[in-house]
Scaffold this motif. Sequence first.
Motif, PDB file in Angstrom:
ATOM      1  N   GLU A 112      12.008  -9.386  29.685  1.00 22.89           N
ATOM      2  CA  GLU A 112      10.851 -10.176  29.242  1.00 22.89           C
ATOM      3  C   GLU A 112      10.489 -11.228  30.284  1.00 22.89           C
ATOM      4  O   GLU A 112       9.311 -11.469  30.534  1.00 22.89           O
ATOM      5  CB  GLU A 112      11.125 -10.831  27.887  1.00 22.89           C
ATOM      6  CG  GLU A 112      11.011  -9.890  26.714  1.00 22.89           C
ATOM      7  CD  GLU A 112       9.610  -9.321  26.516  1.00 22.89           C
ATOM      8  OE1 GLU A 112       8.611 -10.046  26.701  1.00 22.89           O
ATOM      9  OE2 GLU A 112       9.508  -8.132  26.164  1.00 22.89           O
ATOM     10  N   ALA A 113      11.498 -11.847  30.895  1.00 19.38           N
ATOM     11  CA  ALA A 113      11.230 -12.869  31.917  1.00 19.38           C
ATOM     12  C   ALA A 113      10.571 -12.250  33.145  1.00 19.38           C
ATOM     13  O   ALA A 113       9.619 -12.824  33.706  1.00 19.38           O
ATOM     14  CB  ALA A 113      12.521 -13.579  32.307  1.00 19.38           C
ATOM     15  N   GLU A 114      11.041 -11.072  33.573  1.00 20.97           N
ATOM     16  CA  GLU A 114      10.428 -10.388  34.716  1.00 20.97           C
ATOM     17  C   GLU A 114       8.992  -9.983  34.384  1.00 20.97           C
ATOM     18  O   GLU A 114       8.092 -10.103  35.218  1.00 20.97           O
ATOM     19  CB  GLU A 114      11.236  -9.154  35.106  1.00 20.97           C
ATOM     20  CG  GLU A 114      12.560  -9.467  35.748  1.00 20.97           C
ATOM     21  CD  GLU A 114      13.403  -8.222  35.956  1.00 20.97           C
ATOM     22  OE1 GLU A 114      13.906  -8.049  37.080  1.00 20.97           O
ATOM     23  OE2 GLU A 114      13.546  -7.418  34.997  1.00 20.97           O
ATOM     24  N   TRP A 115       8.787  -9.478  33.168  1.00 16.62           N
ATOM     25  CA  TRP A 115       7.450  -9.071  32.740  1.00 16.62           C
ATOM     26  C   TRP A 115       6.505 -10.269  32.765  1.00 16.62           C
ATOM     27  O   TRP A 115       5.411 -10.189  33.307  1.00 16.62           O
ATOM     28  CB  TRP A 115       7.497  -8.440  31.351  1.00 16.62           C
ATOM     29  CG  TRP A 115       6.134  -8.253  30.780  1.00 16.62           C
ATOM     30  CD1 TRP A 115       5.545  -8.991  29.791  1.00 16.62           C
ATOM     31  CD2 TRP A 115       5.151  -7.290  31.191  1.00 16.62           C
ATOM     32  NE1 TRP A 115       4.264  -8.533  29.560  1.00 16.62           N
ATOM     33  CE2 TRP A 115       4.005  -7.501  30.401  1.00 16.62           C
ATOM     34  CE3 TRP A 115       5.139  -6.280  32.139  1.00 16.62           C
ATOM     35  CZ2 TRP A 115       2.849  -6.732  30.538  1.00 16.62           C
ATOM     36  CZ3 TRP A 115       3.985  -5.504  32.277  1.00 16.62           C
ATOM     37  CH2 TRP A 115       2.864  -5.729  31.487  1.00 16.62           C
ATOM     38  N   GLN A 116       6.945 -11.387  32.164  1.00 14.92           N
ATOM     39  CA  GLN A 116       6.075 -12.558  32.102  1.00 14.92           C
ATOM     40  C   GLN A 116       5.772 -13.099  33.496  1.00 14.92           C
ATOM     41  O   GLN A 116       4.640 -13.514  33.768  1.00 14.92           O
ATOM     42  CB  GLN A 116       6.690 -13.659  31.230  1.00 14.92           C
ATOM     43  CG  GLN A 116       5.705 -14.763  30.912  1.00 14.92           C
ATOM     44  CD  GLN A 116       4.469 -14.258  30.179  1.00 14.92           C
ATOM     45  OE1 GLN A 116       4.561 -13.636  29.118  1.00 14.92           O
ATOM     46  NE2 GLN A 116       3.286 -14.523  30.730  1.00 14.92           N
ATOM     47  N   ASP A 117       6.752 -13.059  34.395  1.00 14.62           N
ATOM     48  CA  ASP A 117       6.509 -13.481  35.772  1.00 14.62           C
ATOM     49  C   ASP A 117       5.470 -12.574  36.432  1.00 14.62           C
ATOM     50  O   ASP A 117       4.583 -13.053  37.153  1.00 14.62           O
ATOM     51  CB  ASP A 117       7.812 -13.478  36.577  1.00 14.62           C
ATOM     52  CG  ASP A 117       7.586 -13.931  38.007  1.00 14.62           C
ATOM     53  OD1 ASP A 117       7.236 -15.111  38.215  1.00 14.62           O
ATOM     54  OD2 ASP A 117       7.749 -13.081  38.923  1.00 14.62           O
ATOM     55  N   PHE A 118       5.559 -11.269  36.187  1.00 12.11           N
ATOM     56  CA  PHE A 118       4.574 -10.334  36.717  1.00 12.11           C
ATOM     57  C   PHE A 118       3.175 -10.655  36.183  1.00 12.11           C
ATOM     58  O   PHE A 118       2.209 -10.729  36.954  1.00 12.11           O
ATOM     59  CB  PHE A 118       4.965  -8.887  36.369  1.00 12.11           C
ATOM     60  CG  PHE A 118       3.906  -7.884  36.702  1.00 12.11           C
ATOM     61  CD1 PHE A 118       3.694  -7.501  38.017  1.00 12.11           C
ATOM     62  CD2 PHE A 118       3.105  -7.338  35.712  1.00 12.11           C
ATOM     63  CE1 PHE A 118       2.700  -6.586  38.344  1.00 12.11           C
ATOM     64  CE2 PHE A 118       2.115  -6.424  36.020  1.00 12.11           C
ATOM     65  CZ  PHE A 118       1.909  -6.046  37.338  1.00 12.11           C
ATOM     66  N   VAL A 119       3.059 -10.878  34.875  1.00 17.88           N
ATOM     67  CA  VAL A 119       1.757 -11.213  34.285  1.00 17.88           C
ATOM     68  C   VAL A 119       1.228 -12.508  34.889  1.00 17.88           C
ATOM     69  O   VAL A 119       0.061 -12.593  35.278  1.00 17.88           O
ATOM     70  CB  VAL A 119       1.859 -11.310  32.743  1.00 17.88           C
ATOM     71  CG1 VAL A 119       0.587 -11.884  32.134  1.00 17.88           C
ATOM     72  CG2 VAL A 119       2.162  -9.938  32.143  1.00 17.88           C
ATOM     73  N   ASP A 120       2.098 -13.511  35.010  1.00 16.69           N
ATOM     74  CA  ASP A 120       1.687 -14.821  35.528  1.00 16.69           C
ATOM     75  C   ASP A 120       1.251 -14.771  36.985  1.00 16.69           C
ATOM     76  O   ASP A 120       0.348 -15.509  37.384  1.00 16.69           O
ATOM     77  CB  ASP A 120       2.821 -15.830  35.374  1.00 16.69           C
ATOM     78  CG  ASP A 120       3.114 -16.182  33.931  1.00 16.69           C
ATOM     79  OD1 ASP A 120       2.287 -15.886  33.038  1.00 16.69           O
ATOM     80  OD2 ASP A 120       4.206 -16.748  33.681  1.00 16.69           O
ATOM     81  N   THR A 121       1.899 -13.927  37.788  1.00 20.83           N
ATOM     82  CA  THR A 121       1.626 -13.927  39.231  1.00 20.83           C
ATOM     83  C   THR A 121       0.700 -12.814  39.689  1.00 20.83           C
ATOM     84  O   THR A 121       0.000 -12.980  40.690  1.00 20.83           O
ATOM     85  CB  THR A 121       2.947 -13.836  40.034  1.00 20.83           C
ATOM     86  OG1 THR A 121       3.625 -12.618  39.692  1.00 20.83           O
ATOM     87  CG2 THR A 121       3.841 -15.035  39.759  1.00 20.83           C
ATOM     88  N   ALA A 122       0.657 -11.678  38.976  1.00 16.78           N
ATOM     89  CA  ALA A 122      -0.132 -10.534  39.437  1.00 16.78           C
ATOM     90  C   ALA A 122      -1.377 -10.267  38.602  1.00 16.78           C
ATOM     91  O   ALA A 122      -2.368  -9.770  39.131  1.00 16.78           O
ATOM     92  CB  ALA A 122       0.738  -9.270  39.458  1.00 16.78           C
ATOM     93  N   VAL A 123      -1.327 -10.595  37.309  1.00 17.64           N
ATOM     94  CA  VAL A 123      -2.448 -10.252  36.430  1.00 17.64           C
ATOM     95  C   VAL A 123      -3.349 -11.457  36.163  1.00 17.64           C
ATOM     96  O   VAL A 123      -4.553 -11.404  36.408  1.00 17.64           O
ATOM     97  CB  VAL A 123      -1.947  -9.658  35.092  1.00 17.64           C
ATOM     98  CG1 VAL A 123      -3.121  -9.226  34.226  1.00 17.64           C
ATOM     99  CG2 VAL A 123      -1.000  -8.482  35.346  1.00 17.64           C
ATOM    100  N   THR A 124      -2.774 -12.530  35.668  1.00 20.23           N
ATOM    101  CA  THR A 124      -3.578 -13.703  35.286  1.00 20.23           C
ATOM    102  C   THR A 124      -4.440 -14.238  36.426  1.00 20.23           C
ATOM    103  O   THR A 124      -5.619 -14.549  36.191  1.00 20.23           O
ATOM    104  CB  THR A 124      -2.675 -14.799  34.697  1.00 20.23           C
ATOM    105  OG1 THR A 124      -2.009 -14.265  33.544  1.00 20.23           O
ATOM    106  CG2 THR A 124      -3.474 -16.021  34.297  1.00 20.23           C
ATOM    107  N   PRO A 125      -3.937 -14.347  37.653  1.00 19.00           N
ATOM    108  CA  PRO A 125      -4.815 -14.847  38.728  1.00 19.00           C
ATOM    109  C   PRO A 125      -6.048 -13.967  38.957  1.00 19.00           C
ATOM    110  O   PRO A 125      -7.081 -14.459  39.399  1.00 19.00           O
ATOM    111  CB  PRO A 125      -3.910 -14.852  39.958  1.00 19.00           C
ATOM    112  CG  PRO A 125      -2.529 -14.957  39.411  1.00 19.00           C
ATOM    113  CD  PRO A 125      -2.562 -14.172  38.122  1.00 19.00           C
TER     114      PRO A 125
END
Length: 108
Positions: free
Chosen positions: A24-37
């Motif tokens: 979950e932490a890796e997933w959220q980091d991916f969303v925060d750094t690759a998707v949200t921007p």
Amino acid sequence: MGSELHRTELFFGLDRENAEPVSEAEWQDFVDTAVTPRFKDGLTMFDADGQYLMDNGNLVHENSKVIVLLHEGSPAHSRDIDAIREEYKQRFDQESVLRVDTMSCVAF
């Protein structure tokens, strides 16, 4: 009535070969750094159970994540979506990320 927007669904498998599943932490980091921007206006994501026939013929059942994006369908957004897919495949050693594009009538 609403307006027409492109709807893109992305399906991310969480299993990795010879490694623990994406946490979950890796997933959220991916969303925060690759998707949200790339999609600051917002997105929807949810958990899913999936299955996938790998190139080697093995049928894999795995936990998955789905992201739904609504956008105007510009070439720039399409490139951003493909960049998200490629980054996930590289970061988590994945064979593919499924992309489904449709038109939707939406109202906020």
